[in-house]
Design a protein around this motif. Structure first.
Motif, PDB file in Angstrom:
ATOM      1  N   MET A 169      52.470 -81.129   7.147  1.00  0.00           N
ATOM      2  CA  MET A 169      52.800 -82.524   7.198  1.00  0.00           C
ATOM      3  C   MET A 169      54.121 -82.710   6.472  1.00  0.00           C
ATOM      4  O   MET A 169      54.351 -82.091   5.429  1.00  0.00           O
ATOM      5  CB  MET A 169      51.691 -83.336   6.562  1.00  0.00           C
ATOM      6  CG  MET A 169      50.387 -83.281   7.370  1.00  0.00           C
ATOM      7  SD  MET A 169      49.009 -84.072   6.539  1.00  0.00           S
ATOM      8  CE  MET A 169      48.205 -82.610   5.903  1.00  0.00           C
ATOM      9  N   THR A 170      54.942 -83.554   7.025  1.00  0.00           N
ATOM     10  CA  THR A 170      56.259 -83.755   6.423  1.00  0.00           C
ATOM     11  C   THR A 170      56.654 -85.229   6.427  1.00  0.00           C
ATOM     12  O   THR A 170      56.160 -86.017   7.235  1.00  0.00           O
ATOM     13  CB  THR A 170      57.352 -82.963   7.177  1.00  0.00           C
ATOM     14  OG1 THR A 170      57.389 -83.406   8.529  1.00  0.00           O
ATOM     15  CG2 THR A 170      57.115 -81.472   7.111  1.00  0.00           C
ATOM     16  N   LEU A 171      57.546 -85.546   5.510  1.00  0.00           N
ATOM     17  CA  LEU A 171      58.195 -86.849   5.485  1.00  0.00           C
ATOM     18  C   LEU A 171      59.567 -86.678   6.119  1.00  0.00           C
ATOM     19  O   LEU A 171      60.322 -85.767   5.747  1.00  0.00           O
ATOM     20  CB  LEU A 171      58.355 -87.342   4.041  1.00  0.00           C
ATOM     21  CG  LEU A 171      57.065 -87.582   3.264  1.00  0.00           C
ATOM     22  CD1 LEU A 171      57.388 -87.914   1.818  1.00  0.00           C
ATOM     23  CD2 LEU A 171      56.253 -88.686   3.909  1.00  0.00           C
ATOM     24  N   ALA A 172      59.894 -87.516   7.074  1.00  0.00           N
ATOM     25  CA  ALA A 172      61.198 -87.454   7.735  1.00  0.00           C
ATOM     26  C   ALA A 172      62.197 -88.271   6.932  1.00  0.00           C
ATOM     27  O   ALA A 172      61.860 -89.317   6.383  1.00  0.00           O
ATOM     28  CB  ALA A 172      61.085 -88.000   9.154  1.00  0.00           C
ATOM     29  N   GLY A 173      63.418 -87.767   6.863  1.00  0.00           N
ATOM     30  CA  GLY A 173      64.430 -88.478   6.111  1.00  0.00           C
ATOM     31  C   GLY A 173      65.818 -88.223   6.641  1.00  0.00           C
ATOM     32  O   GLY A 173      65.995 -87.732   7.751  1.00  0.00           O
ATOM     33  N   SER A 174      66.796 -88.521   5.817  1.00  0.00           N
ATOM     34  CA  SER A 174      68.183 -88.395   6.219  1.00  0.00           C
ATOM     35  C   SER A 174      68.641 -86.943   6.298  1.00  0.00           C
ATOM     36  O   SER A 174      69.665 -86.647   6.895  1.00  0.00           O
ATOM     37  CB  SER A 174      69.072 -89.176   5.245  1.00  0.00           C
ATOM     38  OG  SER A 174      68.825 -88.726   3.925  1.00  0.00           O
ATOM     39  N   ALA A 175      67.904 -86.027   5.712  1.00  0.00           N
ATOM     40  CA  ALA A 175      68.245 -84.604   5.751  1.00  0.00           C
ATOM     41  C   ALA A 175      67.019 -83.818   6.229  1.00  0.00           C
ATOM     42  O   ALA A 175      66.290 -84.277   7.096  1.00  0.00           O
ATOM     43  CB  ALA A 175      68.707 -84.151   4.381  1.00  0.00           C
ATOM     44  N   ALA A 176      66.790 -82.665   5.642  1.00  0.00           N
ATOM     45  CA  ALA A 176      65.638 -81.839   6.022  1.00  0.00           C
ATOM     46  C   ALA A 176      64.336 -82.550   5.665  1.00  0.00           C
ATOM     47  O   ALA A 176      64.261 -83.266   4.661  1.00  0.00           O
ATOM     48  CB  ALA A 176      65.717 -80.495   5.312  1.00  0.00           C
TER      49      ALA A 176
ATOM     50  N   VAL B 291      47.500 -87.366  -2.031  1.00  0.00           N
ATOM     51  CA  VAL B 291      48.746 -86.942  -1.390  1.00  0.00           C
ATOM     52  C   VAL B 291      49.585 -86.244  -2.453  1.00  0.00           C
ATOM     53  O   VAL B 291      49.826 -86.795  -3.531  1.00  0.00           O
ATOM     54  CB  VAL B 291      49.511 -88.137  -0.796  1.00  0.00           C
ATOM     55  CG1 VAL B 291      50.832 -87.691  -0.204  1.00  0.00           C
ATOM     56  CG2 VAL B 291      48.652 -88.845   0.251  1.00  0.00           C
ATOM     57  N   ILE B 292      50.024 -85.009  -2.146  1.00  0.00           N
ATOM     58  CA  ILE B 292      50.751 -84.196  -3.117  1.00  0.00           C
ATOM     59  C   ILE B 292      52.137 -83.847  -2.588  1.00  0.00           C
ATOM     60  O   ILE B 292      52.269 -83.320  -1.488  1.00  0.00           O
ATOM     61  CB  ILE B 292      49.984 -82.893  -3.417  1.00  0.00           C
ATOM     62  CG1 ILE B 292      48.603 -83.212  -3.967  1.00  0.00           C
ATOM     63  CG2 ILE B 292      50.775 -82.018  -4.388  1.00  0.00           C
ATOM     64  CD1 ILE B 292      47.684 -82.020  -4.047  1.00  0.00           C
ATOM     65  N   LEU B 293      53.137 -84.161  -3.375  1.00  0.00           N
ATOM     66  CA  LEU B 293      54.517 -83.723  -3.123  1.00  0.00           C
ATOM     67  C   LEU B 293      54.833 -82.701  -4.211  1.00  0.00           C
ATOM     68  O   LEU B 293      54.941 -83.054  -5.386  1.00  0.00           O
ATOM     69  CB  LEU B 293      55.484 -84.906  -3.193  1.00  0.00           C
ATOM     70  CG  LEU B 293      55.303 -85.920  -2.071  1.00  0.00           C
ATOM     71  CD1 LEU B 293      55.687 -87.305  -2.519  1.00  0.00           C
ATOM     72  CD2 LEU B 293      56.114 -85.486  -0.875  1.00  0.00           C
ATOM     73  N   ARG B 294      54.951 -81.442  -3.837  1.00  0.00           N
ATOM     74  CA  ARG B 294      55.200 -80.366  -4.798  1.00  0.00           C
ATOM     75  C   ARG B 294      56.613 -80.467  -5.369  1.00  0.00           C
ATOM     76  O   ARG B 294      57.543 -80.905  -4.695  1.00  0.00           O
ATOM     77  CB  ARG B 294      54.992 -79.003  -4.146  1.00  0.00           C
ATOM     78  CG  ARG B 294      53.589 -78.776  -3.614  1.00  0.00           C
ATOM     79  CD  ARG B 294      52.635 -78.444  -4.713  1.00  0.00           C
ATOM     80  NE  ARG B 294      51.275 -78.271  -4.176  1.00  0.00           N
ATOM     81  CZ  ARG B 294      50.206 -78.300  -4.933  1.00  0.00           C
ATOM     82  NH1 ARG B 294      50.309 -78.500  -6.226  1.00  0.00           N
ATOM     83  NH2 ARG B 294      49.006 -78.143  -4.398  1.00  0.00           N
TER      84      ARG B 294
ATOM     85  N   ALA C 115      65.025 -81.734  -2.020  1.00  0.00           N
ATOM     86  CA  ALA C 115      65.294 -82.882  -1.138  1.00  0.00           C
ATOM     87  C   ALA C 115      66.594 -83.569  -1.545  1.00  0.00           C
ATOM     88  O   ALA C 115      66.916 -83.652  -2.726  1.00  0.00           O
ATOM     89  CB  ALA C 115      64.143 -83.875  -1.213  1.00  0.00           C
ATOM     90  N   THR C 116      67.321 -84.034  -0.547  1.00  0.00           N
ATOM     91  CA  THR C 116      68.537 -84.791  -0.840  1.00  0.00           C
ATOM     92  C   THR C 116      68.178 -86.265  -1.032  1.00  0.00           C
ATOM     93  O   THR C 116      67.142 -86.728  -0.546  1.00  0.00           O
ATOM     94  CB  THR C 116      69.563 -84.655   0.299  1.00  0.00           C
ATOM     95  OG1 THR C 116      68.969 -85.104   1.510  1.00  0.00           O
ATOM     96  CG2 THR C 116      70.007 -83.213   0.465  1.00  0.00           C
ATOM     97  N   ALA C 117      69.041 -86.981  -1.725  1.00  0.00           N
ATOM     98  CA  ALA C 117      68.806 -88.405  -1.960  1.00  0.00           C
ATOM     99  C   ALA C 117      68.812 -89.156  -0.634  1.00  0.00           C
ATOM    100  O   ALA C 117      69.541 -88.814   0.290  1.00  0.00           O
ATOM    101  CB  ALA C 117      69.866 -88.965  -2.887  1.00  0.00           C
ATOM    102  N   GLY C 118      67.957 -90.154  -0.534  1.00  0.00           N
ATOM    103  CA  GLY C 118      67.886 -90.962   0.676  1.00  0.00           C
ATOM    104  C   GLY C 118      66.489 -91.475   0.900  1.00  0.00           C
ATOM    105  O   GLY C 118      65.591 -91.266   0.082  1.00  0.00           O
ATOM    106  N   SER C 119      66.303 -92.135   2.002  1.00  0.00           N
ATOM    107  CA  SER C 119      64.994 -92.690   2.348  1.00  0.00           C
ATOM    108  C   SER C 119      64.212 -91.700   3.190  1.00  0.00           C
ATOM    109  O   SER C 119      64.767 -91.033   4.060  1.00  0.00           O
ATOM    110  CB  SER C 119      65.163 -93.990   3.139  1.00  0.00           C
ATOM    111  OG  SER C 119      65.802 -94.961   2.353  1.00  0.00           O
TER     112      SER C 119
END
Length: 84
Positions: free
Chosen positions: A1-8, A58-61, A68-72
């Protein structure tokens, strides 16, 4: 599962615990089913008896967050519950 953002995308984990206020539980994987969870949440007449009996964690390691790069970022987990 992933969070989509401005970078990877940023990976995250989801866990389920059958009691409230837990910080860890059984790992849930994307697009899979898992059974065997029972805690007496619903009685014989399908009446909801206890609305605070489980934890969805929900765990974000830290490794994922530090790279992660800065962004939404955004994502929508979908949890489907069904009687067994």
């Amino acid at each position: 599962m992933t969070l989509a953002g401005s970078a990877a995308p940023v990976p995250y984990e989801v866990q389920w615990a059958a009691t409230s206020n837990q910080s860890s539980g059984s790992a849930l994987a994307a697009n899979t089913t898992i059974g065997g969870f029972a805690d007496g949440l619903v009685d014989r007449t399908c009446t909801l008896v206890n609305t605070t009996s489980a934890s969805l964690i929900v765990i974000l390691r830290s490794a994922a967050l530090s790279s992660a790069t800065a962004g939404s970022y955004s994502g929508t987990p979908t949890l489907v519950l069904a009687a067994q």
